[in-house]
Design a protein around this motif. Structure first.
Motif, PDB file in Angstrom:
ATOM      1  N   PRO A 120       1.502   6.007  10.171  1.00 22.89           N
ATOM      2  CA  PRO A 120       0.942   4.853  10.880  1.00 22.89           C
ATOM      3  C   PRO A 120      -0.410   4.416  10.327  1.00 22.89           C
ATOM      4  O   PRO A 120      -0.688   3.215  10.235  1.00 22.89           O
ATOM      5  N   PHE A 121      -1.248   5.397   9.950  1.00 22.41           N
ATOM      6  CA  PHE A 121      -2.566   5.059   9.414  1.00 22.41           C
ATOM      7  C   PHE A 121      -2.453   4.360   8.054  1.00 22.41           C
ATOM      8  O   PHE A 121      -3.126   3.359   7.799  1.00 22.41           O
ATOM      9  N   VAL A 122      -1.605   4.908   7.170  1.00 20.91           N
ATOM     10  CA  VAL A 122      -1.436   4.317   5.839  1.00 20.91           C
ATOM     11  C   VAL A 122      -0.866   2.910   5.939  1.00 20.91           C
ATOM     12  O   VAL A 122      -1.346   1.977   5.275  1.00 20.91           O
ATOM     13  N   ILE A 123       0.151   2.742   6.786  1.00 19.61           N
ATOM     14  CA  ILE A 123       0.730   1.410   6.970  1.00 19.61           C
ATOM     15  C   ILE A 123      -0.314   0.456   7.542  1.00 19.61           C
ATOM     16  O   ILE A 123      -0.447  -0.696   7.101  1.00 19.61           O
ATOM     17  N   GLY A 124      -1.069   0.921   8.530  1.00 17.88           N
ATOM     18  CA  GLY A 124      -2.118   0.084   9.115  1.00 17.88           C
ATOM     19  C   GLY A 124      -3.176  -0.288   8.096  1.00 17.88           C
ATOM     20  O   GLY A 124      -3.653  -1.426   8.060  1.00 17.88           O
ATOM     21  N   TYR A 125      -3.553   0.673   7.250  1.00 17.95           N
ATOM     22  CA  TYR A 125      -4.572   0.412   6.234  1.00 17.95           C
ATOM     23  C   TYR A 125      -4.068  -0.598   5.201  1.00 17.95           C
ATOM     24  O   TYR A 125      -4.788  -1.534   4.831  1.00 17.95           O
ATOM     25  N   LEU A 126      -2.846  -0.420   4.730  1.00 21.38           N
ATOM     26  CA  LEU A 126      -2.287  -1.348   3.746  1.00 21.38           C
ATOM     27  C   LEU A 126      -2.146  -2.760   4.310  1.00 21.38           C
ATOM     28  O   LEU A 126      -2.283  -3.747   3.587  1.00 21.38           O
ATOM     29  N   SER A 127      -1.899  -2.835   5.620  1.00 21.52           N
ATOM     30  CA  SER A 127      -1.714  -4.156   6.230  1.00 21.52           C
ATOM     31  C   SER A 127      -3.030  -4.909   6.416  1.00 21.52           C
ATOM     32  O   SER A 127      -3.023  -6.081   6.803  1.00 21.52           O
ATOM     33  N   LEU A 128      -4.158  -4.236   6.144  1.00 24.22           N
ATOM     34  CA  LEU A 128      -5.428  -4.954   6.188  1.00 24.22           C
ATOM     35  C   LEU A 128      -5.504  -6.000   5.076  1.00 24.22           C
ATOM     36  O   LEU A 128      -6.175  -7.033   5.212  1.00 24.22           O
ATOM     37  N   THR A 129      -4.823  -5.735   3.951  1.00 19.29           N
ATOM     38  CA  THR A 129      -4.853  -6.664   2.807  1.00 19.29           C
ATOM     39  C   THR A 129      -3.478  -7.226   2.463  1.00 19.29           C
ATOM     40  O   THR A 129      -3.365  -8.122   1.628  1.00 19.29           O
ATOM     41  N   HIS A 130      -2.417  -6.676   3.082  1.00 25.05           N
ATOM     42  CA  HIS A 130      -1.060  -7.170   2.856  1.00 25.05           C
ATOM     43  C   HIS A 130      -0.368  -7.321   4.210  1.00 25.05           C
ATOM     44  O   HIS A 130      -0.890  -6.892   5.230  1.00 25.05           O
TER      45      HIS A 130
END
Length: 413
Positions: free
Chosen positions: A370-380
């Motif tokens: 969830p953290f990695v997906i959330g982090y990636l969605s900050l720019t994508h």
């Protein structure tokens, strides 16, 4: 030709392997309810995540950390309760873990800042951590080997049942009573599960083998081959947890924010995915008992890689509805196999430790999903980030091929 005495012995063994007793049904019932709490807890958080983001004014990375901190607690609890279950008994340890979960799930409903929200989520995770491994161990030791994967598959289906209960609670109570209500309601099945286990006895296999001088964890690394098997099992459970938690934590939010679905409409799409999961779990257990653990895992892992890639590139509501069921079928169907597959590689004196260490190590890795997906969605976009998960299922299939031996019809020792 076998002697009359040997024929009687063979007949008794065959009867034990084909007849299911009331005790075996009780272990299945208790373990399934216990694991339902895991699904209930995860999806309650997932369903109300968008509301919590607004309430506490969180960004996507902070929101992802809420799920991650819960899973970190579950990992620590899993390691601890797994060892305790091998030393003091499966049933006693089960009951204690549930009570801890119930107390802190209820406490979550009363917090008023994100710090204490994270603290109570961590503590609830501690209690939740032992559920998978201890329940799977109890059932694997109690049930005949020819039904072992199907029995652990039913336990795994409890997770999906918990998800459905969470969905119903979210749809009925959140619109009227707010997000806090679902955490209060979540304590009720936990207390019921604790009550249902009070009269359950320990499995005979554990009673006969409970005196051991060897540290339980050492059995997982007893030889180079066993170490390789343990590493392979950790890989596939890590992929399972990373993909599942990443998808199910962010799917409702993606549907709401990116495709502008209403709260209840997002839950409807998620519900269809959950029904697919239930069907996949039940079928996987049958397949694993029929064609073997390795073949069943490889089929589902490669199919998951394809479905994740396809699903998160769709925008049409009808297509998402249909493919959601197929996605859930393959991504979560494999949950039926882990309990049996892990149990069959390790001795009784270390079985609960193995179940909890391996699955919760996978949960530790998966907790960053969830953290990695959330982090990636900050720019994508969220759909772009979620689609990348297809790669990890190919890695899992390779681990099964090269590291994990087949254990179909194995006798537990």
């Amino acid at each position: 030709m076998a002697s009359p005495q040997q024929q009687v012995t063979n007949l008794a063994i065959h009867s034990q392997e084909t007849t299911v007793t009331s005790y075996q049904w009780k272990t299945l019932w208790a373990s399934t309810i216990g694991y339902a709490l895991d699904g209930l807890d995860l999806m309650v958080l997932s369903y109300v995540m968008s509301i919590i983001i607004t309430h506490f004014k969180l960004n996507s990375a902070q929101a992802g950390f809420v799920s991650t901190i819960t899973l970190i607690g579950a990992v620590i609890g899993g390691y601890t309760f797994g060892v305790l279950a091998d030393i003091f008994g499966r049933v006693k340890t089960f009951s204690l873990s549930i009570l801890i979960f119930a107390i802190f799930t209820g406490t979550t409903a009363f917090v008023h800042n994100i710090l204490w929200f994270d603290v109570t989520r961590f503590m609830a995770g501690l209690g939740l951590g032992g559920e998978f491994g201890i329940g799977m161990t109890l059932v694997a030791e109690a049930w005949p080997k020819r039904f072992r994967a199907r029995a652990t598959g039913v336990v795994a289906s409890g997770f999906v049942i918990g998800m459905v209960v969470a969905l119903v609670c979210a749809m009925l109570f959140v619109p009227h009573f707010g997000w806090r209500s679902v955490f209060l309601i979540g304590t009720l099945p936990a207390l019921f599960a604790w009550w249902s286990r009070r009269s359950l006895k320990e499995p005979e296999l554990w009673v006969k083998r409970q005196r051991t001088k060897k540290v339980p964890l050492s059995h997982l690394f007893a030889s180079p081959k066993k170490t390789g098997t343990t590493f392979g099992l950790v890989i596939i459970t890590s992929v399972q947890n990373f993909g599942f938690y990443g998808i199910m934590t962010w799917l409702p939010t993606m549907l709401a924010k990116q495709l502008h679905f209403s709260f209840n409409k997002s839950l409807t799409w998620t519900f269809v995915t959950i029904l697919g999961m239930l069907a996949g779990i039940l079928l996987f257990g049958v397949l694993a008992d029929k064609i073997g653990r390795k073949t069943a895992f490889i089929i589902f892992q490669l199919a998951s890689a394809v479905m994740v890639w396809v699903f998160f590139r769709q925008t049409d509501p009808v297509v998402l509805l249909v493919l959601g069921a197929v996605l859930g079928f393959f991504v979560d169907g494999m949950m039926a196999g882990y309990g049996a597959a892990i149990a069959e590689h390790y001795p009784t004196e270390a079985r609960s430790t193995a179940e909890n260490f391996i699955f919760n190590t996978g949960r530790a890795v998966g907790g960053f999903g969830p953290f990695v997906i959330g982090y990636l969605s900050l720019t994508h976009s969220l759909s772009w980030a979620l689609g990348l998960l297809s790669v990890i299922y190919v890695i899992a299939a390779l681990a099964v091929v090269f590291l994990i031996p087949e254990t179909k019809n194995a006798n537990l020792v």
